[in-house]
Write a protein that holds these residues in place. Structure first.
Motif, PDB file in Angstrom:
ATOM      1  N   HIS A  93       0.853  -1.189   0.000  1.00  0.00           N
ATOM      2  CA  HIS A  93       0.000   0.000   0.000  1.00  0.00           C
ATOM      3  C   HIS A  93       0.882   1.231   0.000  1.00  0.00           C
ATOM      4  CE1 HIS A  93      -3.658   2.277   1.030  1.00  0.00           C
ATOM      5  NE2 HIS A  93      -2.857   3.033   1.756  1.00  0.00           N
ATOM      6  N   GLY A  95       0.412   4.785   0.115  1.00  0.00           N
ATOM      7  CA  GLY A  95      -0.412   5.971   0.241  1.00  0.00           C
ATOM      8  C   GLY A  95       0.152   6.839   1.347  1.00  0.00           C
ATOM      9  N   ASP A  96      -0.154   8.103   1.264  1.00  0.00           N
ATOM     10  CA  ASP A  96       0.262   9.029   2.307  1.00  0.00           C
ATOM     11  C   ASP A  96      -1.020   9.596   2.900  1.00  0.00           C
ATOM     12  OD1 ASP A  96       1.114  10.990   3.896  1.00  0.00           O
ATOM     13  OD2 ASP A  96       2.077  12.192   2.318  1.00  0.00           O
ATOM     14  N   CYS A  97      -1.291   9.175   4.139  1.00  0.00           N
ATOM     15  CA  CYS A  97      -2.569   9.575   4.727  1.00  0.00           C
ATOM     16  C   CYS A  97      -2.775  11.092   4.712  1.00  0.00           C
ATOM     17  CB  CYS A  97      -2.692   9.055   6.155  1.00  0.00           C
ATOM     18  SG  CYS A  97      -2.784   7.254   6.234  1.00  0.00           S
ATOM     19  N   CYS A 100      -4.284  12.086   1.480  1.00  0.00           N
ATOM     20  CA  CYS A 100      -5.303  11.177   0.944  1.00  0.00           C
ATOM     21  C   CYS A 100      -6.706  11.696   1.237  1.00  0.00           C
ATOM     22  CB  CYS A 100      -5.125   9.795   1.550  1.00  0.00           C
ATOM     23  SG  CYS A 100      -6.334   8.602   0.970  1.00  0.00           S
ATOM     24  N   LYS A 102      -9.327  10.128   1.800  1.00  0.00           N
ATOM     25  CA  LYS A 102     -10.102   9.378   2.777  1.00  0.00           C
ATOM     26  C   LYS A 102      -9.570   9.525   4.208  1.00  0.00           C
ATOM     27  CE  LYS A 102     -13.355   6.661   2.118  1.00  0.00           C
ATOM     28  NZ  LYS A 102     -13.475   5.513   1.261  1.00  0.00           N
ATOM     29  N   ASN A 103      -8.522  10.302   4.377  1.00  0.00           N
ATOM     30  CA  ASN A 103      -7.940  10.491   5.707  1.00  0.00           C
ATOM     31  C   ASN A 103      -9.028  10.791   6.733  1.00  0.00           C
ATOM     32  OD1 ASN A 103      -6.212  10.913   7.780  1.00  0.00           O
ATOM     33  ND2 ASN A 103      -5.236  12.768   6.942  1.00  0.00           N
ATOM     34  N   CYS A 106     -11.168   6.319   6.583  1.00  0.00           N
ATOM     35  CA  CYS A 106     -10.624   5.157   5.876  1.00  0.00           C
ATOM     36  C   CYS A 106     -10.611   3.969   6.831  1.00  0.00           C
ATOM     37  CB  CYS A 106      -9.214   5.494   5.400  1.00  0.00           C
ATOM     38  SG  CYS A 106      -8.285   4.079   4.799  1.00  0.00           S
ATOM     39  N   LEU A 108      -8.996   1.083   6.460  1.00  0.00           N
ATOM     40  CA  LEU A 108      -7.641   0.541   6.612  1.00  0.00           C
ATOM     41  C   LEU A 108      -6.887   1.352   7.667  1.00  0.00           C
ATOM     42  CD1 LEU A 108      -5.362  -1.332   5.659  1.00  0.00           C
ATOM     43  CD2 LEU A 108      -4.811   0.352   3.892  1.00  0.00           C
ATOM     44  N   GLN A 109      -6.977   2.667   7.537  1.00  0.00           N
ATOM     45  CA  GLN A 109      -6.306   3.550   8.494  1.00  0.00           C
ATOM     46  C   GLN A 109      -6.829   3.306   9.911  1.00  0.00           C
ATOM     47  OE1 GLN A 109      -7.525   7.679   8.544  1.00  0.00           O
ATOM     48  NE2 GLN A 109      -5.393   8.348   8.300  1.00  0.00           N
ATOM     49  N   ARG A 146      -3.283   2.542  -3.639  1.00  0.00           N
ATOM     50  CA  ARG A 146      -3.981   2.506  -2.349  1.00  0.00           C
ATOM     51  C   ARG A 146      -4.969   1.343  -2.266  1.00  0.00           C
ATOM     52  NH1 ARG A 146      -6.091   8.595  -2.701  1.00  0.00           N
ATOM     53  NH2 ARG A 146      -4.137   9.744  -2.499  1.00  0.00           N
ATOM     54  N   THR A 202     -11.077   2.129   1.393  1.00  0.00           N
ATOM     55  CA  THR A 202      -9.836   2.914   1.441  1.00  0.00           C
ATOM     56  C   THR A 202      -9.954   4.132   0.531  1.00  0.00           C
ATOM     57  OG1 THR A 202      -8.778   1.916  -0.472  1.00  0.00           O
ATOM     58  CG2 THR A 202      -8.594   0.710   1.608  1.00  0.00           C
ATOM     59  N   GLY A 203      -8.836   4.764   0.302  1.00  0.00           N
ATOM     60  CA  GLY A 203      -8.811   5.922  -0.588  1.00  0.00           C
ATOM     61  C   GLY A 203      -8.490   5.536  -2.021  1.00  0.00           C
TER      62      GLY A 203
HETATM   63  S1  SF4 Z   1      -6.164   4.803   1.774  1.00  0.00           S
HETATM   64 FE1  SF4 Z   1      -6.389   5.021   3.987  1.00  0.00          FE
HETATM   65  S2  SF4 Z   1      -4.492   4.238   4.787  1.00  0.00           S
HETATM   66 FE2  SF4 Z   1      -4.175   4.622   2.630  1.00  0.00          FE
HETATM   67  S3  SF4 Z   1      -3.371   6.681   2.485  1.00  0.00           S
HETATM   68 FE3  SF4 Z   1      -5.545   6.848   2.295  1.00  0.00          FE
HETATM   69  S4  SF4 Z   1      -6.243   7.214   4.365  1.00  0.00           S
HETATM   70 FE4  SF4 Z   1      -4.205   6.436   4.537  1.00  0.00          FE
END
Ligand code: SF4
Ligand code: SF4
Ligand code: SF4
Ligand code: SF4
Lengths: 352, 531
Positions: A93, A95-97, A100, A102-103, A106, A108-109, A146, A202-203
């Motif tokens: 994965h 991604g940079d939260c 992103c 979906k921060n 999300c 996953l986060q 992501r 996720t995002g």
């Molecule tokens: S998809 Fe979720 S875990 Fe991944 S960068 Fe975006 S907010 Fe963070």
């Protein structure tokens, strides 16, 4: 039947899964790929639980309950397995939260925070493949970096939207979602409804305008879509007094779904620069509209209608209501026609 | 609708769709029909075009536009001939069956096949499939009503459902899929020339008196003029003053030139609007109202379900709640109307409208209702609402067969205007686009008018797919882009009505349905030419 979860005796229904039974009892089991009634492929393995008499941990989402089962949902062994699942997911994965969409919203986060998985101990191989983002579509985009391949989007489009416009593709040893948002988006089956994006945990698959807000900056207002008579329930997403998005809510006629008009065509018009914001009176000499006060506009309206009524009778006046507006508005409009115009010349656009 | 969207899509064995394209006009219903087909429900599509759902249908009857009554009569003829009728239901719950039988006697599958341009055996199959399914709803939309014989079309579909006892049960019923978000509510609220709120007829003894008492004022006892009949009356000066709240007849009514002429003939014309629409441009005064996102209130969906809208934002400027505007005018014209909140207005509605008697904002927001709205009839505060109508008993007591005869459309193609043109909606826009065209992405997807032509017609005229062409009728002429395919039959073409540039209503026919005054949008004669 009787089963035991975390030492509690629980009455479970024949044919239900461990996950359904636990959730009904308020016992939270984390899931990523699971989507009730839509996706229970059991591929993410985040929902694993410990079952007495079974060597292996079993996925709660697609294991049916059996009489006398003894289940642990949060034993050390289970938690370690879940950390491993998240660890492996993060290794692929990229991604940079912070940047992103979906921060804060999300899944996953959320689970990584809950299980204390901050960085991955593994090195994935996907990155080298340099899979391309697909974001030519006006509303939707897909970022493979992501994506956790949970297939919630795929199952939503094929089983719920019923369109089958998004697929699980293969590129060598990697799965990648074949999303219809690339350069050729106009030539796909996609209806731009965005239900796949709403299902994505996720995002990876997002509605583009999410870039403009973060989960913690907004308020949601439950309302009814203003377009067609399906009456879908939705939440308007409001940031600093402006509507920035619309998302599907679980209403009796839409069950969380929206179409492109509800999701993407239901709010830009509200504060559009083209809105008329002041009363206007047409200057007869120039034919142009000029800004007026409410007092001027209303007294002109009332006096002109009264004049016509006095001279030609109430039947020379008529008032039409819009079948797009609220019941309360329409009721008052017909009341106005009947009480002060003095005729029953009122109608709506039902026939057009 | 007599039933709910949920039961007709989730609890039916077969679905009969007539003149409805929900994938475009009501997409979330379309999605649930696709789910129904996936779970194994049979699908019968009766439509002159290859709408997308036709591909998934077990039977597609691609009939000539304007022949719905003949189709329904043919179905009933087959029910009787093949013993598919529900005799118990007919004898216990209906009357006038003998007259109905007589009326459809001549509609043999062969004769209907000829009128509709369909295979008689396919009609037989459709009749058997619909009649023998345990649970099967009829769904229809403007493809049935937008004809000069629209009312007969609707009656015929009810007759059909009565004859096979598919009414008053889950997964059955006769289900008009209403167009606009609150067209159901607008009719419920009495914005109609012959009915007060709740379909209380002006002509019925005591009704006007009831409202005179409730509102404390003497009222006119004479039925009013229907909107579509108002336009000729404006031209001959019988109607001199008009107030339009949020409609855009210049764009949505047939025969645009005629509508503009009518509005220009008025002595005084006021609109309450959000945008400078084509209609608003012709007004003397424009009063700025507010949108659904700026107010509290309710919409009533096609299932008769009353649901809330809530204020999300306020916009800059001086736009006012529409109910405030009407109240001000009432007061200034001599009727003392206090300013009420939307919740208080709903309480007044409940007081005078029996079917809304148990509905209030408080109850709609309560835990009891749980965000599921209330379906009328809901006569009292402890009544749960009515998801399915006519269970065990019809609203009028007994179901009445109302025979109808097929009459051809008013404007048939001829040498000069050889093509039959139909109109309709596309997925991406809503009606006059006043709302949807403010979203740039939607215009990017579908910003331009087009006409669907059959391959054979295009070929004989030398027209290529994507070519700019001229389309004319007796009423006007426009330019648009040709989409050439097999979607329509040879001799027929189709156009969306959303656009003003190259919009279909410059061409359409304003002949009205004899009973309901619905314009005959669906059928008019046109010619197509190269530029
Ligand atoms: S998809 Fe979720 S875990 Fe991944 S960068 Fe975006 S907010 Fe963070
Ligand atoms: S936007 Fe709708 S149609 Fe398009 S892929 Fe997603 S779910 Fe399928
Ligand atoms: S795009 Fe989202 S929903 Fe689809 S597979 Fe990837 S993570 Fe799952
Ligand atoms: S979201 Fe689409 S289907 Fe639902 S009410 Fe709005 S326009 Fe109709």
């Amino acid at each position: 039947m009787q089963i035991t979860i975390n030492g509690r005796n629980i009455e479970a229904a024949e044919g239900s899964t461990i996950l359904q039974t636990a959730r009904r009892e308020g016992i939270e089991i984390p899931t990523l790929c699971y989507l009730e009634g839509v996706n229970d492929i059991g591929s993410c393995r985040l929902c694993v639980v410990e079952l007495s008499g079974s060597e292996e941990l079993v996925p709660a989402c697609n294991t049916k309950v059996k009489e006398g089962m003894v289940i642990l949902t949060h034993s050390e062994r289970v938690k370690a397995a879940r950390r491993m699942v998240l660890n492996l997911l993060l290794s692929e994965h990229y991604g940079d939260c912070f940047s992103c969409e979906k921060n804060g919203d999300c899944e996953l986060q959320k689970y990584c925070i809950e299980y204390g998985v901050e960085t991955t101990e593994f090195t994935g191989a996907r990155k080298e493949k340099n899979f391309k983002k697909k974001d030519a579509h006006p509303f939707l985009s897909y970022d493979p970096d992501r994506c956790i391949e949970c297939q919630r989007c795929v199952k939503t489009c094929s089983h719920v939207t019923g369109r089958g416009a998004i697929w699980l593709g293969k590129t060598g040893m990697f799965s990648i979602i074949d999303a219809p948002f690339g350069e050729d988006w106009k030539n796909t089956l996609c209806e731009s409804c965005g239900n796949c994006a709403q299902a994505c945990p996720t995002g990876a698959l997002t509605v583009k305008r999410r870039k403009a807000y973060r989960a913690w900056e907004v308020e949601k207002v439950r309302t009814t879509c203003p377009h067609c008579a399906t009456g879908c329930q939705m939440d308007l997403v409001v940031k600093n007094g402006k509507i920035v998005d619309a998302v599907g809510a679980d209403g009796p006629s839409n069950h969380g779904l929206l179409c492109v008009k509800g999701r993407s065509g239901s709010f830009d018009f509200v504060d559009s620069p083209e809105r008329i914001r002041y009363p206007l009176i047409k200057n007869k000499a120039t034919g142009e509209f000029e800004r007026a006060t409410w007092e001027e506009a209303l007294s002109l309206t009332a006096s002109k209608f009264t004049e016509i009524k006095n001279q030609y009778g109430g039947e020379a006046l008529a008032g039409f209501a819009c079948s797009r507006s609220a019941n309360e508005d329409i009721y008052m409009l017909q009341k106005m026609v009947r009480t002060v115009f003095g005729s029953n010349n009122t109608d709506n656009c039902a026939r057009v | 609708m007599t039933n709910t969207i949920y039961d007709i899509t989730h609890e039916s064995d077969a679905i009969l769709m007539v003149g409805t394209n929900p994938e475009c006009a009501h997409p979330v219903i379309g999605m649930q029909i696709r789910q129904a087909v996936a779970r194994g429900a049979k699908l019968i599509v009766v439509d002159p075009r290859d709408i997308d759902l036709a591909k998934q249908a077990d039977i597609h009857l691609k009939l000539r536009p304007g022949t719905n009554v003949a189709f329904a009569n043919g179905m009933m003829h087959i029910f009787i001939e093949e013993g598919l009728t529900d005799e118990k239901f007919i004898s216990e719950r209906t009357e006038n069956y003998e007259a109905m039988k007589e009326a459809v006697r001549e509609y043999t599958p062969e004769k209907v096949g000829e009128i509709c341009g369909i295979d008689p055996d396919k009609l037989r199959e459709a009749a058997r499939l619909y009649a023998s399914a345990d649970r099967a709803p009829v769904m229809y939309c403007l493809g049935v009503t937008e004809h000069h014989t629209g009312t007969e079309g609707v009656m015929s579909l009810s007759n059909m459902a009565l004859m096979v006892g598919k009414i008053g049960r889950p997964g059955c019923g006769v289900n008009p899929i209403r167009g606009q978000n609150n067209v159901q509510g607008a009719c419920d609220m009495g914005a109609s020339p012959n009915q007060f709120p709740g379909y209380q007829n002006i002509s019925k003894e005591g009704i006007v008196e009831k409202f005179e008492k409730a509102w404390g004022v003497a009222l006119n006892h004479k039925e009013g003029t229907k909107a579509t009949d108002c336009f000729p009356k404006m031209i001959n000066k019988e109607i001199r003053g008009l107030f339009i709240f949020g409609e855009d007849p210049v764009r949505t009514d047939p025969n645009t030139h005629h509508v503009i002429k009518a509005l220009e003939s008025l002595d005084f014309f006021v609109v309450d609007e959000l945008f400078m629409t084509e209609t608003a441009k012709l007004a003397d005064v424009i009063l700025p109202g507010i949108s659904y996102a700026e107010k509290e209130g309710t919409f009533t969906n096609t299932e008769r379900r009353v649901q809330r809208i809530r204020k999300a934002v306020a916009i800059a400027g001086e736009a006012k709640p529409d109910t405030w505007i009407f109240t001000e005018i009432m007061n200034r014209m001599g009727y003392p109307q206090p300013h009420l909140t939307p919740a208080e207005i709903m309480d007044e509605i409940a007081l005078v409208t029996p079917s809304y008697g148990g509905i209030s904002h408080g109850r709609l927001d309560s835990e009891e209702v749980g965000g599921r709205g209330l379906q009328w009839p809901c006569p009292a505060a402890d009544h749960p609402g009515t998801p399915i109508m006519h269970v065990g008993k019809f609203a009028r007591g007994i179901g009445y067969f109302r025979p109808a005869q097929y009459v051809p459309s008013t404007e048939l193609p001829d040498e000069e205007y050889p093509l039959t043109m139909m109109t309709g909606r596309i997925l991406y826009h809503y009606n006059a686009c006043a709302m949807t065209d403010k979203t740039a992405g939607i215009n990017e997807i579908a910003g331009e008018s087009f006409i669907e032509l059959n391959t054979l017609d295009a070929k004989s005229l030398g027209i290529e797919d994507g070519e700019k062409i001229a389309v004319s009728s007796r009423r006007g002429s426009i330019q648009t882009t040709a989409h050439v395919s097999e979607k329509t039959r040879a001799g027929e073409c189709w156009m969306p009505f959303h656009y003003i540039e190259g919009g279909a209503n410059w061409l359409t026919n304003d002949a009205l349905d004899g009973i309901s005054s619905t314009p005959e949008y669906k059928v008019c004669a046109v010619k197509v030419e190269k530029l």
